[in-house]
Motif scaffolding. Sequence first.
Motif, short mmCIF file in Angstrom:
data_model
loop_
_atom_site.label_atom_id
_atom_site.label_comp_id
_atom_site.label_asym_id
_atom_site.label_seq_id
_atom_site.Cartn_x
_atom_site.Cartn_y
_atom_site.Cartn_z
N LEU A 98 0.78 -1.14 -0.16
CA LEU A 98 0.11 0.04 -0.03
C LEU A 98 0.85 1.17 0.03
CD1 LEU A 98 -2.74 -0.83 2.59
CD2 LEU A 98 -3.27 -0.71 0.10
N LEU A 99 0.55 2.40 -0.82
CA LEU A 99 1.12 3.60 -0.63
C LEU A 99 0.86 4.08 0.70
CD1 LEU A 99 0.35 4.72 -4.43
CD2 LEU A 99 2.29 3.56 -3.25
N PRO A 100 1.86 5.33 1.14
CA PRO A 100 1.46 5.85 2.45
C PRO A 100 0.12 6.45 2.56
CG PRO A 100 3.84 6.17 1.57
CD PRO A 100 2.99 5.58 0.55
N GLU A 101 -0.20 7.13 1.49
CA GLU A 101 -1.51 7.86 1.35
C GLU A 101 -2.79 7.03 1.53
OE1 GLU A 101 -0.05 8.38 -3.17
OE2 GLU A 101 0.75 8.38 -0.74
N ASP A 102 -2.46 5.60 1.32
CA ASP A 102 -3.70 4.69 1.35
C ASP A 102 -3.69 3.87 2.63
OD1 ASP A 102 -4.58 5.49 -1.24
OD2 ASP A 102 -3.20 3.92 -2.14
N LYS A 103 -2.76 4.12 3.50
CA LYS A 103 -2.61 3.44 4.43
C LYS A 103 -3.98 3.47 5.51
CE LYS A 103 1.33 1.52 4.83
NZ LYS A 103 1.77 0.07 4.71
N SER A 104 -4.60 4.68 5.43
CA SER A 104 -5.92 4.92 6.46
C SER A 104 -6.73 3.84 5.62
CB SER A 104 -6.34 6.34 5.94
OG SER A 104 -6.65 6.44 4.49
N GLN A 105 -6.94 3.41 4.67
CA GLN A 105 -7.66 2.42 4.11
C GLN A 105 -7.53 1.14 4.91
OE1 GLN A 105 -7.91 1.90 -0.36
NE2 GLN A 105 -8.08 4.21 -0.39
N GLU A 106 -6.26 0.75 4.89
CA GLU A 106 -5.89 -0.51 5.71
C GLU A 106 -6.28 -0.37 7.37
OE1 GLU A 106 -2.21 -3.42 6.01
OE2 GLU A 106 -1.77 -1.32 5.99
N MET A 107 -6.27 0.87 7.94
CA MET A 107 -6.48 0.80 9.30
C MET A 107 -8.02 1.18 9.41
SD MET A 107 -3.49 3.75 10.18
CE MET A 107 -4.01 3.86 11.86
N HIS A 108 -8.55 1.87 8.43
CA HIS A 108 -10.00 1.84 8.67
C HIS A 108 -10.86 1.35 7.36
CE1 HIS A 108 -9.25 4.71 11.88
NE2 HIS A 108 -8.46 5.45 11.21
N PRO A 109 -10.78 0.02 7.48
CA PRO A 109 -11.62 -0.56 6.42
C PRO A 109 -13.09 -0.54 6.31
CG PRO A 109 -11.02 -2.26 7.87
CD PRO A 109 -10.44 -1.06 8.34
N CYS A 110 -13.84 -0.44 5.09
CA CYS A 110 -15.14 -0.43 5.31
C CYS A 110 -15.74 -1.29 4.02
CB CYS A 110 -15.64 1.04 5.02
SG CYS A 110 -15.24 1.53 3.21
N SER A 111 -17.17 -1.81 4.40
CA SER A 111 -17.65 -2.79 3.52
C SER A 111 -18.03 -2.04 2.33
CB SER A 111 -18.80 -3.59 4.33
OG SER A 111 -19.73 -2.52 4.80
N GLU A 112 -18.80 -2.72 1.33
CA GLU A 112 -19.19 -2.17 0.33
C GLU A 112 -20.35 -1.38 0.65
OE1 GLU A 112 -19.63 -1.26 -3.70
OE2 GLU A 112 -18.15 -2.25 -2.78
N GLU A 114 -21.14 0.30 3.52
CA GLU A 114 -20.89 1.32 4.06
C GLU A 114 -20.25 2.40 3.13
OE1 GLU A 114 -19.21 -0.44 8.33
OE2 GLU A 114 -17.76 -0.14 6.79
N PHE A 115 -19.53 1.58 2.13
CA PHE A 115 -19.09 2.63 1.18
C PHE A 115 -20.10 3.38 0.17
CE2 PHE A 115 -17.59 3.39 -3.45
CZ PHE A 115 -16.67 4.39 -3.25
N GLN A 116 -21.40 2.56 -0.19
CA GLN A 116 -22.36 3.00 -0.57
C GLN A 116 -23.09 4.16 0.31
OE1 GLN A 116 -23.31 2.60 -3.77
NE2 GLN A 116 -21.84 1.05 -4.22
N LEU A 117 -23.08 3.77 1.61
CA LEU A 117 -23.90 4.82 2.44
C LEU A 117 -23.00 6.19 2.27
CD1 LEU A 117 -24.95 2.43 5.20
CD2 LEU A 117 -26.26 3.46 3.58
N LEU A 118 -21.75 5.99 2.42
CA LEU A 118 -20.77 7.39 2.34
C LEU A 118 -21.14 7.96 0.98
CD1 LEU A 118 -17.55 5.99 3.94
CD2 LEU A 118 -19.32 7.56 4.83
N GLN A 119 -21.13 7.43 -0.27
CA GLN A 119 -21.53 7.85 -1.35
C GLN A 119 -22.83 8.74 -1.35
OE1 GLN A 119 -18.21 7.95 -2.86
NE2 GLN A 119 -19.42 7.69 -4.91
N LYS A 120 -23.70 7.93 -0.66
CA LYS A 120 -25.29 8.71 -0.63
C LYS A 120 -25.15 10.06 0.18
CE LYS A 120 -28.04 4.39 -1.76
NZ LYS A 120 -29.12 3.50 -1.04
N GLU A 121 -24.30 9.61 1.39
CA GLU A 121 -24.36 10.79 2.23
C GLU A 121 -23.50 12.08 1.45
OE1 GLU A 121 -22.58 11.93 6.75
OE2 GLU A 121 -22.39 9.97 5.76
N ILE A 122 -22.65 11.81 0.72
CA ILE A 122 -21.82 12.76 -0.05
C ILE A 122 -22.54 13.46 -1.00
CG2 ILE A 122 -19.93 13.05 -1.63
CD1 ILE A 122 -18.37 10.94 -0.15
N GLU A 123 -23.35 12.65 -1.69
CA GLU A 123 -24.56 13.16 -2.82
C GLU A 123 -25.27 14.14 -2.10
OE1 GLU A 123 -25.94 10.01 -4.80
OE2 GLU A 123 -24.40 9.37 -5.94
N GLN A 124 -25.91 13.98 -0.92
CA GLN A 124 -27.02 14.64 -0.09
C GLN A 124 -26.22 15.73 0.27
OE1 GLN A 124 -28.47 12.18 2.99
NE2 GLN A 124 -29.79 10.76 1.60
#
Length: 206
Positions: A98-112, A114-124
């Motif tokens: 993993l690249l250094p800027e992608d380490k947060s994804q390893e430390m805070h993983p999310c399911s599909e 959760e990712f869809q919910l975040l996408q909807k929240e961003i759109e809202q």
Amino acid sequence: MSVNPMTYEAQFFGFTPQTCMLRIYIAFQDYLFEVMQAVEQVILKKLESLPGCDISPVQIRKCTEQFLCIMKGRFDNLFGKMEKLFLQMILHIPPNILLPEDKSQEMHPCSEEEFQLLQKEIEQLQGKYKAELCTKQALLAELEEQKITQAKLRQTLALFDELENIGRDHGTSDFRESLVFLAQNSRKLQNIRDNVEMEGKKLKIS
């Protein structure tokens, strides 16, 4: 050349590995052409010094081009192997890295989900931001209209003040009474004008 986009490698190196290999290929190819031109010039000078030589420069050029085609074919074959080695081994990032800027994804993983919910929240949030931006623009436009209206109102009040001062200078104490008097006289004059016009029309008819 490889058609794999290798976006993760491009993010890490700052350039696409395919672009790097293409530049190396062009540099080697240009160098090969320059070497063949130099060899041709040497051969031509050697032939000039040989007495009774029947080989013409055209024949030398034809032979040089044939030899260049052979060398280019060999070079393309070797470069294909080198490209495969570079793209699969040297310029390739393994999937477990993993690249250094992608380490947060390893430390805070999310399911599909959760990712869809975040996408909807961003759109809202984007929709709310756009709505607030439109509201802000409407308020600014209304504020600008209010400023224009206030400026016109100040001009009107200044005109009334000026008329009141003129009335005082001419002995009229109350400007409002003078304004009512002027309005009444204006109506009377308008009635007289209408009567005169009617009488004039009657006279024309008769």
